[in-house]
Design an enzyme around this catalytic site. Structure first.
Site, PDB file in Angstrom:
ATOM      1  N   ASP A  29       0.811  -1.227   0.000  1.00  0.00           N
ATOM      2  CA  ASP A  29       0.000   0.000   0.000  1.00  0.00           C
ATOM      3  C   ASP A  29       0.840   1.270   0.000  1.00  0.00           C
ATOM      4  O   ASP A  29       0.430   2.293   0.537  1.00  0.00           O
ATOM      5  CB  ASP A  29      -0.964   0.024   1.208  1.00  0.00           C
ATOM      6  CG  ASP A  29      -1.835  -1.216   1.246  1.00  0.00           C
ATOM      7  OD1 ASP A  29      -2.182  -1.706   0.166  1.00  0.00           O
ATOM      8  OD2 ASP A  29      -2.146  -1.694   2.345  1.00  0.00           O
TER       9      ASP A  29
ATOM     10  N   LYS B  44       1.915   2.082  -5.230  1.00  0.00           N
ATOM     11  CA  LYS B  44       2.524   1.544  -6.467  1.00  0.00           C
ATOM     12  C   LYS B  44       1.679   1.859  -7.695  1.00  0.00           C
ATOM     13  O   LYS B  44       2.200   2.178  -8.753  1.00  0.00           O
ATOM     14  CB  LYS B  44       2.725   0.030  -6.333  1.00  0.00           C
ATOM     15  CG  LYS B  44       3.750  -0.339  -5.261  1.00  0.00           C
ATOM     16  CD  LYS B  44       3.851  -1.830  -5.052  1.00  0.00           C
ATOM     17  CE  LYS B  44       2.656  -2.411  -4.333  1.00  0.00           C
ATOM     18  NZ  LYS B  44       2.589  -2.132  -2.900  1.00  0.00           N
ATOM     19  N   GLY B  45       0.348   1.781  -7.532  1.00  0.00           N
ATOM     20  CA  GLY B  45      -0.546   2.036  -8.667  1.00  0.00           C
ATOM     21  C   GLY B  45      -0.321   3.418  -9.242  1.00  0.00           C
ATOM     22  O   GLY B  45      -0.116   3.590 -10.435  1.00  0.00           O
TER      23      GLY B  45
ATOM     24  N   ASN C 178      -4.647 -10.210  -4.086  1.00  0.00           N
ATOM     25  CA  ASN C 178      -4.437  -9.618  -2.759  1.00  0.00           C
ATOM     26  C   ASN C 178      -3.994  -8.165  -2.900  1.00  0.00           C
ATOM     27  O   ASN C 178      -4.129  -7.373  -1.980  1.00  0.00           O
ATOM     28  CB  ASN C 178      -3.416 -10.418  -1.925  1.00  0.00           C
ATOM     29  CG  ASN C 178      -2.154 -10.769  -2.685  1.00  0.00           C
ATOM     30  OD1 ASN C 178      -2.062 -10.576  -3.902  1.00  0.00           O
ATOM     31  ND2 ASN C 178      -1.169 -11.317  -1.994  1.00  0.00           N
TER      32      ASN C 178
ATOM     33  N   GLY D  70      -4.050  -4.269  -4.225  1.00  0.00           N
ATOM     34  CA  GLY D  70      -5.057  -3.267  -4.549  1.00  0.00           C
ATOM     35  C   GLY D  70      -4.331  -1.999  -4.945  1.00  0.00           C
ATOM     36  O   GLY D  70      -3.870  -1.266  -4.090  1.00  0.00           O
ATOM     37  N   HIS D  71      -4.193  -1.775  -6.240  1.00  0.00           N
ATOM     38  CA  HIS D  71      -3.417  -0.624  -6.705  1.00  0.00           C
ATOM     39  C   HIS D  71      -4.360   0.472  -7.198  1.00  0.00           C
ATOM     40  O   HIS D  71      -5.088   0.292  -8.166  1.00  0.00           O
ATOM     41  CB  HIS D  71      -2.432  -1.062  -7.795  1.00  0.00           C
ATOM     42  CG  HIS D  71      -1.388  -2.011  -7.274  1.00  0.00           C
ATOM     43  ND1 HIS D  71      -0.416  -2.581  -8.051  1.00  0.00           N
ATOM     44  CD2 HIS D  71      -1.170  -2.475  -6.019  1.00  0.00           C
ATOM     45  CE1 HIS D  71       0.355  -3.363  -7.286  1.00  0.00           C
ATOM     46  NE2 HIS D  71      -0.102  -3.323  -6.060  1.00  0.00           N
TER      47      HIS D  71
ATOM     48  N   ARG E 258       3.616 -28.700  -6.831  1.00  0.00           N
ATOM     49  CA  ARG E 258       3.514 -29.275  -8.180  1.00  0.00           C
ATOM     50  C   ARG E 258       2.145 -29.911  -8.465  1.00  0.00           C
ATOM     51  O   ARG E 258       2.033 -30.934  -9.102  1.00  0.00           O
ATOM     52  CB  ARG E 258       4.660 -30.274  -8.411  1.00  0.00           C
ATOM     53  CG  ARG E 258       5.999 -29.567  -8.332  1.00  0.00           C
ATOM     54  CD  ARG E 258       7.127 -30.505  -8.125  1.00  0.00           C
ATOM     55  NE  ARG E 258       7.054 -31.180  -6.834  1.00  0.00           N
ATOM     56  CZ  ARG E 258       7.972 -32.028  -6.392  1.00  0.00           C
ATOM     57  NH1 ARG E 258       9.012 -32.312  -7.139  1.00  0.00           N
ATOM     58  NH2 ARG E 258       7.845 -32.601  -5.228  1.00  0.00           N
TER      59      ARG E 258
ATOM     60  N   GLN F 127       2.323  -5.988  -3.152  1.00  0.00           N
ATOM     61  CA  GLN F 127       2.670  -6.106  -1.733  1.00  0.00           C
ATOM     62  C   GLN F 127       3.916  -5.257  -1.455  1.00  0.00           C
ATOM     63  O   GLN F 127       4.141  -4.275  -2.139  1.00  0.00           O
ATOM     64  CB  GLN F 127       2.887  -7.579  -1.323  1.00  0.00           C
ATOM     65  CG  GLN F 127       1.615  -8.396  -1.273  1.00  0.00           C
ATOM     66  CD  GLN F 127       1.157  -8.875  -2.651  1.00  0.00           C
ATOM     67  OE1 GLN F 127       1.907  -9.492  -3.373  1.00  0.00           O
ATOM     68  NE2 GLN F 127      -0.074  -8.586  -2.997  1.00  0.00           N
TER      69      GLN F 127
ATOM     70  N   THR G 125       3.269 -12.550   2.755  1.00  0.00           N
ATOM     71  CA  THR G 125       2.496 -13.154   1.685  1.00  0.00           C
ATOM     72  C   THR G 125       3.304 -14.342   1.138  1.00  0.00           C
ATOM     73  O   THR G 125       4.376 -14.651   1.650  1.00  0.00           O
ATOM     74  CB  THR G 125       2.136 -12.123   0.589  1.00  0.00           C
ATOM     75  OG1 THR G 125       1.170 -12.712  -0.291  1.00  0.00           O
ATOM     76  CG2 THR G 125       3.360 -11.649  -0.177  1.00  0.00           C
TER      77      THR G 125
ATOM     78  N   GLY H  64     -10.899  -3.118   2.657  1.00  0.00           N
ATOM     79  CA  GLY H  64     -11.550  -2.059   3.423  1.00  0.00           C
ATOM     80  C   GLY H  64     -11.142  -2.017   4.887  1.00  0.00           C
ATOM     81  O   GLY H  64     -11.625  -1.194   5.663  1.00  0.00           O
TER      82      GLY H  64
ATOM     83  N   LYS I  30       2.739  10.179  -0.196  1.00  0.00           N
ATOM     84  CA  LYS I  30       1.879  10.670   0.889  1.00  0.00           C
ATOM     85  C   LYS I  30       2.576  11.649   1.826  1.00  0.00           C
ATOM     86  O   LYS I  30       2.249  11.721   3.018  1.00  0.00           O
ATOM     87  CB  LYS I  30       1.290   9.488   1.658  1.00  0.00           C
ATOM     88  CG  LYS I  30       0.256   8.730   0.835  1.00  0.00           C
ATOM     89  CD  LYS I  30      -0.639   7.900   1.702  1.00  0.00           C
ATOM     90  CE  LYS I  30      -2.023   7.765   1.124  1.00  0.00           C
ATOM     91  NZ  LYS I  30      -2.900   6.890   1.901  1.00  0.00           N
TER      92      LYS I  30
ATOM     93  N   SER J 195       5.416  12.374  -4.096  1.00  0.00           N
ATOM     94  CA  SER J 195       3.983  12.528  -4.341  1.00  0.00           C
ATOM     95  C   SER J 195       3.391  13.425  -3.263  1.00  0.00           C
ATOM     96  O   SER J 195       3.654  13.232  -2.076  1.00  0.00           O
ATOM     97  CB  SER J 195       3.310  11.159  -4.337  1.00  0.00           C
ATOM     98  OG  SER J 195       1.910  11.317  -4.392  1.00  0.00           O
TER      99      SER J 195
ATOM    100  N   GLY K 250      -0.071  14.221  -3.318  1.00  0.00           N
ATOM    101  CA  GLY K 250      -1.524  14.061  -3.377  1.00  0.00           C
ATOM    102  C   GLY K 250      -1.847  12.854  -4.241  1.00  0.00           C
ATOM    103  O   GLY K 250      -0.985  12.369  -4.978  1.00  0.00           O
TER     104      GLY K 250
HETATM  105  P1  IMO Z   1      -0.635  -4.084  -2.432  1.00  0.00           P
HETATM  106  O1  IMO Z   1      -0.077  -4.606  -3.713  1.00  0.00           O
HETATM  107  C1  IMO Z   1      -0.934  -4.549   1.867  1.00  0.00           C
HETATM  108  C2  IMO Z   1      -0.979  -8.597   3.496  1.00  0.00           C
HETATM  109  C3  IMO Z   1      -2.269  -9.068   4.133  1.00  0.00           C
HETATM  110  C4  IMO Z   1      -1.738 -10.050   5.138  1.00  0.00           C
HETATM  111  C5  IMO Z   1      -0.560 -10.694   4.427  1.00  0.00           C
HETATM  112  C6  IMO Z   1      -0.901 -11.992   3.734  1.00  0.00           C
HETATM  113  O2  IMO Z   1      -1.936  -3.397  -2.549  1.00  0.00           O
HETATM  114  O3  IMO Z   1       0.375  -3.258  -1.703  1.00  0.00           O
HETATM  115  P2  IMO Z   1      -2.330 -12.724   1.631  1.00  0.00           P
HETATM  116  O4  IMO Z   1      -3.659 -12.267   1.129  1.00  0.00           O
HETATM  117  O5  IMO Z   1      -1.213 -12.467   0.692  1.00  0.00           O
HETATM  118  O6  IMO Z   1      -2.370 -14.127   2.143  1.00  0.00           O
HETATM  119  O7  IMO Z   1      -2.062 -11.828   2.933  1.00  0.00           O
HETATM  120  O8  IMO Z   1      -0.143  -9.740   3.451  1.00  0.00           O
HETATM  121  N1  IMO Z   1      -1.121  -8.103   2.105  1.00  0.00           N
HETATM  122  C7  IMO Z   1      -1.074  -6.816   1.763  1.00  0.00           C
HETATM  123  N2  IMO Z   1      -0.962  -5.707   2.526  1.00  0.00           N
HETATM  124  N3  IMO Z   1      -0.959  -4.417   0.540  1.00  0.00           N
HETATM  125  C8  IMO Z   1      -1.046  -5.512  -0.243  1.00  0.00           C
HETATM  126  O9  IMO Z   1      -0.943  -5.437  -1.580  1.00  0.00           O
HETATM  127  C9  IMO Z   1      -1.152  -6.783   0.361  1.00  0.00           C
HETATM  128  N4  IMO Z   1      -1.275  -8.035  -0.097  1.00  0.00           N
HETATM  129  C10 IMO Z   1      -1.247  -8.837   0.980  1.00  0.00           C
HETATM  130  O10 IMO Z   1      -2.950  -8.012   4.735  1.00  0.00           O
HETATM  131  O11 IMO Z   1      -1.229  -9.370   6.272  1.00  0.00           O
HETATM  132 MG    MG Z   2      -2.992  -1.952  -1.671  1.00  0.00          MG
END
Ligand code: IMO
Ligand code: MG
Length: 422
Positions: free
Chosen positions: A14, A17-18, A39, A41-42, A144, A224, A239, A302, A331, A411, A413
């Site tokens: 978070d 990156k997007g 997983n 969210g960009h 596998r 991530q 992750t 959320g 930010k 950045s 804003g």
């Molecule tokens: P972006 O790309 C923030 C966190 C989850 C959890 C751990 C494992 O938007 O930055 P998973 O679903 O991979 O099994 O979750 O990793 N997590 C993220 N936290 N941004 C993400 O992606 C994340 N993708 C997974 O909250 O703690």
């Molecule tokens: Mg995100």
């Protein structure tokens, strides 16, 4: 001959990156995701609209871009098609600008169930997964047993699917308290798989290496963050993929010598969503202030994000592990009103101060802080570095001195335009 540049997050995800990929894309023909899956969210904001992408690379809104979902990614066809429909409602058919790796793994509906069952069984020690089936899908990849995008075209796809599903049903019976009915999702899944066939399934390693030879600029988009890396993150609260620069090689099929610039993105403070160590986390009013001012709520789930000060120990570790060549600070504007800004410069552990990121992800440590004077002014409208307040420049200079890497983009804003490039 060109090299593949990389954009990735240096914290717990978070980082923004997007937006950065969207800002950088005019310099690149192709944008490629190399790991992770839905997983992620960009968020992208332009022309007064906001989009959240989960599987589709963030270059998709740029004209004439090629967007590759690489072999290192895990794909849920339902989420991917849903995303595609939303993009196409705005921009029309994208089947010519989105290419999908045949080698990418599929997330089955039963992978999602396994994720949910495993998390529920862990109780208080749960990872805080996004429950998209990421962990179980990568387990089947390394075990596998996985199904790949290329398998969709096989005549016996349904058979392969059923065999894997049966295995999962058996595994789910180990969780007697976990009940589920995913028949509706399964129907949607097969419909999405069918529709996915209008996209090109490719050997991405061949295309990407051809691009490298033909001087076609490629940007790899990480998901991530480095501290969620399966090997070097705060295990087990991570992750299931290599989120660091090394993942680009295996997730796209390029040699280490073909990696060019590594753009490392970090927030001017820190956030984390889900469980696990977070040395600089704030549980007081300041933490709540950062959450509200920074709108720190997950783009995928959320959930409110945990907030805290910038952690220089962790940031230096991430810079080192990724070979970051250029830093990007996000930010910054969220700190506009603060009198004092703190940065962790060391960890106190068992009475000693250490300045490296320990194996247990900095559990049971107390951060040692350095304080900075806030700039106390609205920087959102500023577009050139020289016009920034001196206190802001001091903060940046400190980060550059500590990491040994220049901060190239700042950045101020969420909008595409609210960006200072040095
Ligand atoms: P972006 O790309 C923030 C966190 C989850 C959890 C751990 C494992 O938007 O930055 P998973 O679903 O991979 O099994 O979750 O990793 N997590 C993220 N936290 N941004 C993400 O992606 C994340 N993708 C997974 O909250 O703690
Ligand atoms: Mg995100």
């Amino acid at each position: 001959m060109t090299k593949v540049d990389v954009v990735l997050g240096l914290q717990w995800g978070d980082e923004g990156k997007g937006k950065v990929v969207d800002v950088l894309t005019p310099n690149y023909k192709a944008i490629a995701r190399f790991q992770g899956g839905p997983n992620a969210g960009h968020s992208l904001k332009f022309g007064g609209e906001e989009f959240v992408l989960h599987t589709v690379p963030s270059g998709i809104f740029r004209e004439n871009s090629i967007n590759i979902i690489g072999n290192g990614v895990v794909i849920d066809p339902v989420i991917l098609m849903d995303e595609i429909h939303k993009i196409e409602a705005k921009d029309g058919d994208i089947s010519k600008k989105l290419l999908i790796a045949k080698r990418a793994q599929l997330i089955l509906p039963s992978h999602r169930m396994l994720d949910a069952a495993s998390e529920a069984a862990k109780g208080a020690s749960k990872i805080g997964s996004t429950l998209k089936g990421i962990g179980p899908a990568y387990m089947d990849k390394t075990g596998r047993n996985g199904l790949r995008v290329g398998d969709i075209l096989a005549e016996n796809f349904k058979e392969k699917y059923n065999a894997l599903k049966e295995k999962h049903v058996g595994m789910l019976s180990l969780y007697p308290d976990f009940t589920y009915d995913n028949s509706e999702y399964e129907q949607k899944w097969f419909a999405a798989v069918e529709e996915l066939k209008r996209f090109s399934f490719i050997e991405n390693e061949v295309l990407v290496n051809q691009y490298i030879n033909d001087d076609v600029a490629i940007l790899a988009e990480g998901a991530q963050g480095s501290l969620l890396d399966i090997d070097f993150g705060t295990y087990p609260f991570v992750t299931s993929s290599n989120t660091m620069a090394a993942g680009v090689c295996t997730g796209l099929g390029i040699a280490p010598s073909k990696v060019g610039k590594v753009f490392g993105i970090f927030k001017a403070y820190c956030t984390r969503v889900g469980s696990g160590p977070f040395p600089t986390e704030l549980f007081d009013d300041m933490g709540e202030y950062l959450r509200q001012a920074g709108h720190e709520f997950g783009a995928t789930t959320g959930r409110p994000r945990r907030c805290g000060w910038l952690d220089m120990v962790a940031l230096k570790y991430a810079v080192m592990m990724n070979g970051v060549t250029d830093l990007i600070m996000m930010k910054s504007d969220i700190l506009n009103d603060l009198d004092t800004i703190k940065v962790a410069v060391g960890y106190k552990q068992d009475g000693k101060v250490i300045d490296w990121f320990p194996y247990d992800g900095a559990e049971n440590i107390e951060p040692v802080y350095q304080e900075f004077k806030g700039w106390k002014s609205d920087i959102c409208g500023i577009r050139d570095y020289e016009s920034l307040p001196q206190e802001f420049k001091d903060y940046v200079a400190f980060i550059e001195k500590e990491t040994g890497v220049n901060v190239r983009i700042i950045s101020v804003g969420p909008d595409r335009e609210a960006t200072i490039v040095r």
